[in-house]
Design a protein around this motif. Structure first.
Motif, short mmCIF file in Angstrom:
data_model
loop_
_atom_site.label_atom_id
_atom_site.label_comp_id
_atom_site.label_asym_id
_atom_site.label_seq_id
_atom_site.Cartn_x
_atom_site.Cartn_y
_atom_site.Cartn_z
N ASP A 176 -51.09 112.49 3.26
CA ASP A 176 -51.55 111.13 2.99
C ASP A 176 -52.82 110.67 4.28
O ASP A 176 -53.73 110.17 3.57
CB ASP A 176 -50.54 110.18 3.75
N LYS B 61 -46.88 114.28 1.63
CA LYS B 61 -47.65 113.07 2.24
C LYS B 61 -47.44 112.93 3.76
O LYS B 61 -48.30 112.62 4.34
CB LYS B 61 -47.18 111.78 1.35
N THR C 16 -55.71 112.43 2.53
CA THR C 16 -56.26 111.68 1.21
C THR C 16 -56.95 110.40 1.89
O THR C 16 -58.09 110.10 1.21
CB THR C 16 -55.03 111.26 0.49
N GLU C 17 -56.59 109.89 2.95
CA GLU C 17 -57.40 108.75 3.49
C GLU C 17 -58.97 109.08 4.05
O GLU C 17 -59.62 108.52 3.88
CB GLU C 17 -56.48 108.38 4.79
#
Length: 569
Positions: free
Chosen positions: A559, A554, A562-563
């Motif tokens: 992260d 992440k 993913t965003e």
């Protein structure tokens, strides 16, 4: 697909070029983007007549029009180490190159060729330097890098003007998902490479030495526990009866999630889906590799390794080594793909005619049907260098492939693009292979119907080829065994047929183009992931290392990716 414009695009592109030059040793819509250093010069030197579309000479009309005078287009290629050409032929001189030159006035020049294992590394160096050919095959991340550095031709109008009806039909399979993955800011910058064993045919299955199973009086696999029991017995109970502890229980290769000896199907049985995007409980997309189910599956694999069920040296063996173990009667259980039996298990059958193989759908913990993990409709794309003199040539080459390989009737003469003894299909000589996703599944069903009726005279290509082989096998020609393990009533396509009819299979929920951070960091995250998973399986790291991996994944860009993935939907 649109992404947020960012300040400092020039600096980003230059930094990316430097990053690629370094990271290549480890692998495989922006109007203000700046090309990497050397791009402009390279394009001017290597592309004839580079310039605006208005300056490019007109191409012959129609999908199959001949160039007169002939033209030359450049590309780069990879070759598989096991690939065998016909005597006197090569990647530069074969049945396809003759057709290109003689019938269509196209000379395809390969600037370089490398082994398949080295392609990504050499290609990434070329991309970073801007030294690219007229057309080439790239993956999603490379596609994004090239677009970000303004190195790609917009093919939207070119495909519309020169694409054959059949080519357009194939590119719109799965509701055009593949085309969307190659579209940035309304521009089509890549032609998706759809594949003959695509779609549901990418679902994995279990290959099993059935004679060993019977000898040891073991149940057929219906659950993960059955697989574990069979694998343990194959490793420890001398299934070949030679009195030597020389067999492995569960075949694995160093790449973990590719080709024969993959563990992807094993993980799917736990509800784990590595390397793909899933819909979470809140409706947002999450990455399958970092979910708790993946941890549970890795723990079981580590137990099997600790118990001597998995080859101690799997981490340094590629799929070719796994295939050698199969051929040498050292391995009787592995997860694999639909075409494996026709070459991997065929070698074992040639060495040991008494060997019996059966193929099963992947299984779950509780015996309920499993959704196998399916590959994206297109993971690779043919791209054209911006400013290439003949951007339409790649479309014409694809049209030529489809016309000669699928649409031309060769009856009663043999199809020159098909090896009747099951060898390499000469179609692979072609530099732009685009296939119908389910052509072989459809052929399997047609062949089964024809075998039941006893009449295959109405079958077209490729069903007629498989009917011919299976008929010979039924008549006693044992050399045709390779066909029955794939297209026979209980062959690998019977498993694919089962998946399809029962609507089993799961695609990644994200089918779009690579996001900026994905392009920059996903390859390093993938390497980090596979290294961690391998250490956990081998006991070099405890299962708790998985939780640390998730945290680091992440932080290192997961992260942010993913965003971006969720923002792009």
């Amino acid at each position: 697909m649109n992404f947020e414009k960012k300040k400092g695009r020039t600096a980003l592109a230059l930094a990316l070029a430097a990053f690629l030059a370094l990271s290549a040793c480890g692998s495989a819509g922006n109007d203000d983007a700046t090309a990497p250093e050397g791009t402009k010069q390279s394009q001017e030197q290597t592309s004839e007549g580079a310039g605006s579309s208005a300056e490019k000479p007109a191409a012959p009309e129609g999908p199959l029009g001949k160039y007169d005078p002939p033209i030359e287009v450049t590309t780069v290629r990879f070759v598989n180490a096991s690939f065998k050409y016909d005597e006197g032929k090569s990647i530069d001189d074969n049945i396809w190159t003759d057709i290109f030159k003689n019938e269509y006035g196209i000379h395809v020049k390969n600037l370089w060729t490398v082994d398949e294992s080295q392609y990504r590394q050499k290609l990434n160096i070329s991309i970073a330097s801007g030294d690219i050919p007229d057309f080439m095959l790239v993956n999603k991340e490379e596609l994004m890098r090239l677009y970000e550095s303004d190195q790609l031709e917009d093919m939207s109008g070119v495909l519309e003007s020169y694409g054959s009806d059949y080519l357009k039909e194939l590119l719109n399979q799965d509701n055009g998902a593949a085309l969307r993955a190659a579209t940035f800011d309304g521009k089509l910058v890549g032609i998706p490479q759809t594949q003959v064993n695509g779609g549901v045919s990418t679902g994995e299955m279990i290959y099993l030495r059935y004679d060993w199973l019977k000898k040891l009086n073991l149940p057929e696999p219906k659950t993960i526990d059955d697989v574990v029991k069979i694998a343990t017995a194959f490793a420890k109970d001398d299934p070949d009866g030679n009195g030597v502890a020389d067999t492995y229980g569960l075949g694995m290769n160093k790449d973990l999630f590719q080709t024969h000896g993959t563990v992807k199907g094993f993980l799917n049985g736990f509800g784990a889906y590595p390397d793909m995007w899933l819909k979470g409980a809140d409706g947002k997309l999450v990455h399958g590799s970092i979910q708790p189910e993946t941890k549970t599956a890795l723990q079981k694999l580590s137990e099997l390794y600790a118990n001597g069920v998995i080859d101690r040296e799997f981490a340094v063996k590629d799929w070719n080594k796994v295939a050698e173990d199969v051929a040498a009667n050292r391995l009787g259980l592995a997860y694999g793909t639909v075409s494996d039996g026709g070459h991997i298990h065929r070698a074992n059958k040639d060495n040991n005619p008494d060997a019996e193989w059966k193929i099963y759908p992947i299984v779950s913990l509780d015996g309920s049907p499993v959704h196998p993990q399916l590959a994206d409709t297109a993971n690779n794309f043919y791209v054209v260098k911006k400013g290439a003199k003949h951007p339409e040539a790649i479309i014409k080459l694809a049209n030529i492939y489809l016309e000669h390989y699928y649409l031309t009737s060769y009856a009663p003469d043999p199809n020159p693009f098909i090896s009747r003894d099951g060898g390499i299909f000469p179609g692979k000589y072609h530099p732009t292979v685009i296939d119908p996703l389910n052509v072989n599944l459809d052929a399997f069903r047609l062949v089964q119907e024809a075998l039941a009726s006893g009449d295959g005279s109405h079958l077209g290509f490729p069903a007629n080829v498989h009917f011919d082989r299976l008929t010979k096998y039924a008549a006693g020609d044992q050399e045709m065994w390779f066909s029955t393990i794939v297209f026979g009533a209980e062959g690998s396509y019977s498993v694919i047929d089962y998946y399809d009819k029962n609507k089993l299979g799961i695609y990644s929920e994200f089918q779009g183009a690579a996001t900026p951070t994905m392009t920059e960091k996903m390859s390093s995250l993938k390497k980090f992931q596979d290294e961690t998973f391998t250490k956990i399986i081998m006991g070099q790291a405890s299962i708790d290392e998985f939780d640390k991996f998730v945290e680091e994944w992440k932080k290192l860009g997961g992260d942010k990716i993913t965003e971006e993935v969720n923002a792009s939907l």
